[in-house]
Design an enzyme around this catalytic site. Structure first.
Site, PDB file in Angstrom:
ATOM      1  N   CYS A  43       0.827  -1.220   0.000  1.00  0.00           N
ATOM      2  CA  CYS A  43       0.000   0.000   0.000  1.00  0.00           C
ATOM      3  C   CYS A  43       0.857   1.265   0.000  1.00  0.00           C
ATOM      4  CB  CYS A  43      -0.936   0.005   1.207  1.00  0.00           C
ATOM      5  SG  CYS A  43      -2.162  -1.313   1.166  1.00  0.00           S
ATOM      6  N   LEU A 282      -6.337 -17.953   1.418  1.00  0.00           N
ATOM      7  CA  LEU A 282      -6.646 -16.628   1.970  1.00  0.00           C
ATOM      8  C   LEU A 282      -6.098 -15.549   1.051  1.00  0.00           C
ATOM      9  CD1 LEU A 282      -4.233 -15.681   4.888  1.00  0.00           C
ATOM     10  CD2 LEU A 282      -3.747 -17.494   3.251  1.00  0.00           C
TER      11      LEU A 282
END
Length: 827
Positions: A43, A282
């Site tokens: 990010c 996941l």
């Protein structure tokens, strides 16, 4: 001793490995990563590109060595798992360093393959100057390219969260940035009217962007890329960032015969277990039922991936005791000075899913208005119209967006309602919030809607209304109304409504609006309790309506100093203007931060009245509507706008007091610059062209005169004319001529009236003003309309048949105005 294999690192895989070791010291844990970085802050990648994060090492959260040393996890980078043998419980791995292959057995296998950037087969897409942003290696390539080539103009294809963050950071490096987006808006998780706020903000930052357009070809020229768009437009760039989106990377799982969800992600149960009980998954690649819709969705977010890793590790060691409840996709992004938060389902998703809902927009301040520096905040929530169950929220502002997004997300994740928003007990002190926080206010307003205390209408519904049985009531101040209003609105200030009830029709649908919705609510309550039965308040007020209905994308902003050729015009200051601003003229500074519309304009008027001609006022404002209002106000009052800047949500305007020149406007060389037109035709397209030109000229401050003669008289006839006495020839002409502006025909392809109907429908769809609206706007803008007396006599047209405000004159009247003009058109 259990043996766990983990495929993929970063948020999902690395978190699972770390939690597994904390839960089971004796387990054998091996993690495979085909890249060279196992845990990094993806990010933060756009901010590393933009030199906001200056140290590359700060992005690398863990290394293979640190993982081994602290957690005793066997990390194998540049090792790609290429096959899963479910029957024998083993995987095949390619060692990319040594160019060899080997296998490893497992008791339990965890896959976290992530998502890969979408790169459609566009011609030229493999050019060396085209990049994606998904991992550290991607950013290394971008940084190297920038350092070596010193690009001056960048194009970002795709305007999602990452695309806009990249646009900001490339802009931060000094590049001119163009955004290309296939959708009709940026940030598609937002609803259109909320994204419109971002559109207008991008313009203030000199960012060029094109919506509803896509790339058809990348063409390499000598030293730059030529980007061909589907619209036919061409954009040049030194470098391109592709941020079109991502898709789950499921090739390994699919080849192993493990079940995929309908949306293409890896299907998992509440324990994050795939269709093979020994294989778990996941991260970005998994699909899980959405908590509200129940449909399988992906969540391309680091937060859910980290939480999944912890849950998965607990279940592997302790048994299936902890369940994953799904993601409501809570996200946040910084776009220059704005912060945008979203959680849950947007209005457009609810419509698509067929879920009954109500949405509403409220505007408030980041903290108490009386404490300096309060910044505007806009909140849109969606909720069930009966129970009040919360479905989603979108928040845009400058401060405190993060905490308010988190508050609403917490309520939403727990299945809460708008009544929970009302009861949230938040930390309050004037520098941080108000006694009733904007989140509380969103809940209170939603409660009023459910309880029937107010009916609301939305900007897009209002924008489609053209029926004569609607009465649009503007309850702002006259000064606000003069700066801009919704077409056909009647202005009665909220505090005067009780004394002017007889001016409001009881047999029509009453649509009320104010600046942000609060005064409109007060006015609604008054009218509803005074016996008016069909009353609606505009959700979000004029602030939302204006953002959503004005032009969104901008065009050709680098061909001149203007950022956007529309009603929002911001521009860079020239060097001469910089010198003018720094002149020694007397300047006083006024702080209007925290005031909401009309506060800043009222304060501006009050303070400018105190000044002498030539003195200057520097006013600082946080209400973003002021950016447009101050320019309009200066045009109206004759004062001079010296500069207009926006930084971190604070608008700074320098205005020089000047007396309004009531005389004929002239060019610098003394030549008159009024405009005159002779309107001879009554064909719809020619009449439209005339009025568009007239309104454009009037908007620039020119005096405009229209002289209607012969068939042109039909353009200015009333739709509902009174009966007048006519002689035989007059009656014959009346029957042969168009009845009013609504009855005009096209000059080409009229097709017995079908063409004109198609044209009007097309204009409505494209939100182009009708001829009737253009006539009204022209009169409001001071365009002088003169009907030729001689033509009226010949054609048998009576003055009572003409629109109010049209004057009667002869050729001498027209010639007098033409003498003062530098443009004279015959249409």
């Amino acid at each position: 001793m259990a043996k766990y294999l983990i495929v993929g690192g970063v948020a999902g895989g690395a978190t699972t490995a770390a939690r597994l070791r904390r839960m089971d010291e004796s387990a054998e844990i091996i993690m495979f990563e085909r890249g060279e970085h196992i845990s990094y802050a993806n990010c933060g990648l756009p901010y590393y590109v933009g030199d906001v994060i200056t140290e590359r090492e700060n992005l690398l959260l863990q290394t293979p060595e640190s993982f081994k040393k602290r957690l005793n996890v066997d990390v194998r980078i540049k090792n790609e798992v290429v096959r899963i043998d479910r029957e024998n419980k083993l995987v095949e791995i390619n060692d990319l360093i040594n160019n060899t292959s080997y296998t490893e057995t497992f008791d339990k296998l965890v896959v976290s393959p992530g998502a890969e950037p979408i790169k459609p087969p566009i011609p030229g897409i493999k050019d060396k100057a085209i990049f994606t942003v998904r991992n550290v290696n991607d950013t290394d390539k971008i940084k190297t390219y920038i350092n070596e080539n010193k690009p001056k103009k960048a194009v970002v294809v795709g305007a999602g969260f990452i695309g806009l963050e990249m646009a900001e950071n490339l802009h931060h490096l000094g590049m001119m940035v163009t955004i290309i987006e296939m959708a009709e808006q940026v940030m598609t998780p937002l609803d259109y009217e909320m994204a419109a706020v971002v559109h207008q903000h991008l313009k203030t930052k000199n960012v060029e962007f094109y919506l509803n357009d896509g790339v058809s070809q990348f063409k390499r020229n000598a030293d730059y890329l030529e980007i061909h768009l589907q619209s036919g437009r061409k954009v040049d760039a030194d470098m391109v960032i592709l941020s079109i989106g991502v898709k789950p990377e499921t090739k390994l799982i699919k080849e192993a015969g493990i079940e995929l969800a309908p949306n293409g992600g890896i299907k998992v149960n509440e324990y994050l277990q795939t269709s093979d009980p020994n294989v778990y998954a996941l991260g970005d690649a998994i699909a899980f039922p959405h908590p509200i819709t129940g449909k399988y969705t992906n969540a391309y977010l680091a937060g859910p991936a980290n939480k999944q890793g912890r849950i998965l590790a607990n279940n592997l060691v302790l048994g299936h005791k902890q369940t994953y409840k799904g993601s409501i996709a809570t996200a946040i992004a910084k776009v220059f000075d704005l912060t945008i938060g979203s959680t849950g389902l947007a209005e457009k998703v609810l419509k698509k899913e067929g879920i009954s809902f109500v949405s509403n927009i409220t505007h408030g301040g980041s903290h108490a208005g009386y404490y300096p520096g309060a910044m505007p905040t806009s909140i849109k929530i969606t909720f069930d119209p009966h129970s009040g169950k919360l479905y989603g929220a979108q928040i845009i502002g400058y401060e405190g967006v993060d905490k308010r997004t988190d508050l609403i997300a917490t309520v939403l994740k727990k299945g809460g309602t708008i009544y929970d928003l009302q009861e949230i007990e938040h930390a309050y002190a004037p520098p941080y919030s108000s006694a009733k926080d904007p989140v509380n206010q969103a809940g209170f307003t939603a409660g009023n809607i459910i309880e029937g205390l107010v009916n609301i209408i939305h900007w897009d519904e209002l924008n489609q209304l053209h029926a004569a049985n609607n009465f649009i009531l503007d309850v702002r101040t006259p000064d606000e109304f003069e700066l801009g209003q919704i077409e056909d609105a009647v202005n009665i200030e909220v505090d005067q409504i009780r004394n002017r009830l007889d001016e409001i029709p009881r047999d029509k649908k009453i649509i009320i609006y104010c600046g942000v919705g609060l005064r409109g609510y007060f006015a609604s309550r008054i009218l509803m309790q005074k016996g008016f039965s069909d009353v609606y308040n505009l959700s979000g007020g004029y602030k939302t309506y204006e953002h959503a209905t004005c032009k969104q994308s901008n065009e050709d902003i680098f061909e001149s100093s203007y950022v956007a050729k529309d009603s929002h015009i911001y521009r860079k200051k020239t060097s001469s203007e910089e010198k003018e601003i720094q002149s020694e003229k007397k300047t006083i500074e006024v702080d209007a931060c925290g005031l909401q519309c009309p506060g800043p304009i009222i304060k501006l008027k009050k303070e400018i009245d105190k000044l002498e001609n030539g003195d200057r006022l520097l006013q600082k404002v946080t209400d973003q509507g002021f950016m447009k209002d101050v320019a309009s106000w200066c045009n109206m009052t004759g004062n001079k706008l010296i500069s207009l800047d926006s930084d971190k949500g604070i608008i700074s305007a320098v205005i020089e007091k000047q007396k309004k020149d009531e005389q004929c406007s002239v060019l610098n060389n003394g030549v008159a610059k009024n405009k005159t037109m002779v309107i001879f035709s009554d064909e719809l397209d020619r009449a439209l062209a005339s009025l568009v030109i007239a309104n454009g000229a009037a908007a620039t401050g020119n005096k405009v005169t229209l002289f209607f003669t012969f068939w042109g008289l039909n353009v200015i006839k009333k739709a509902n004319k009174p009966k007048v006495q006519k002689d035989l020839m007059g009656k014959m002409f009346s029957k042969m001529m168009a009845n009013s502006a609504d009855d005009l025909k096209l000059s080409k392809m009229n097709m017995m009236g079908l063409g004109s109907k198609m044209m009007k429908k097309r204009m409505m769809a494209k939100k182009v003003d009708s001829l009737e609206d253009l006539l009204k706007t022209a009169m409001e803008n001071g365009v002088e309309m003169i009907a030729c007396q001689m033509s009226m006599d010949v054609m048998g047209v009576d003055k009572d048949e003409l629109l109010e405000g049209v004057s009667i004159g002869g050729v001498a009247t027209y010639l007098e105005e033409a003498e003062k003009s530098n443009i004279n058109l015959f249409i």
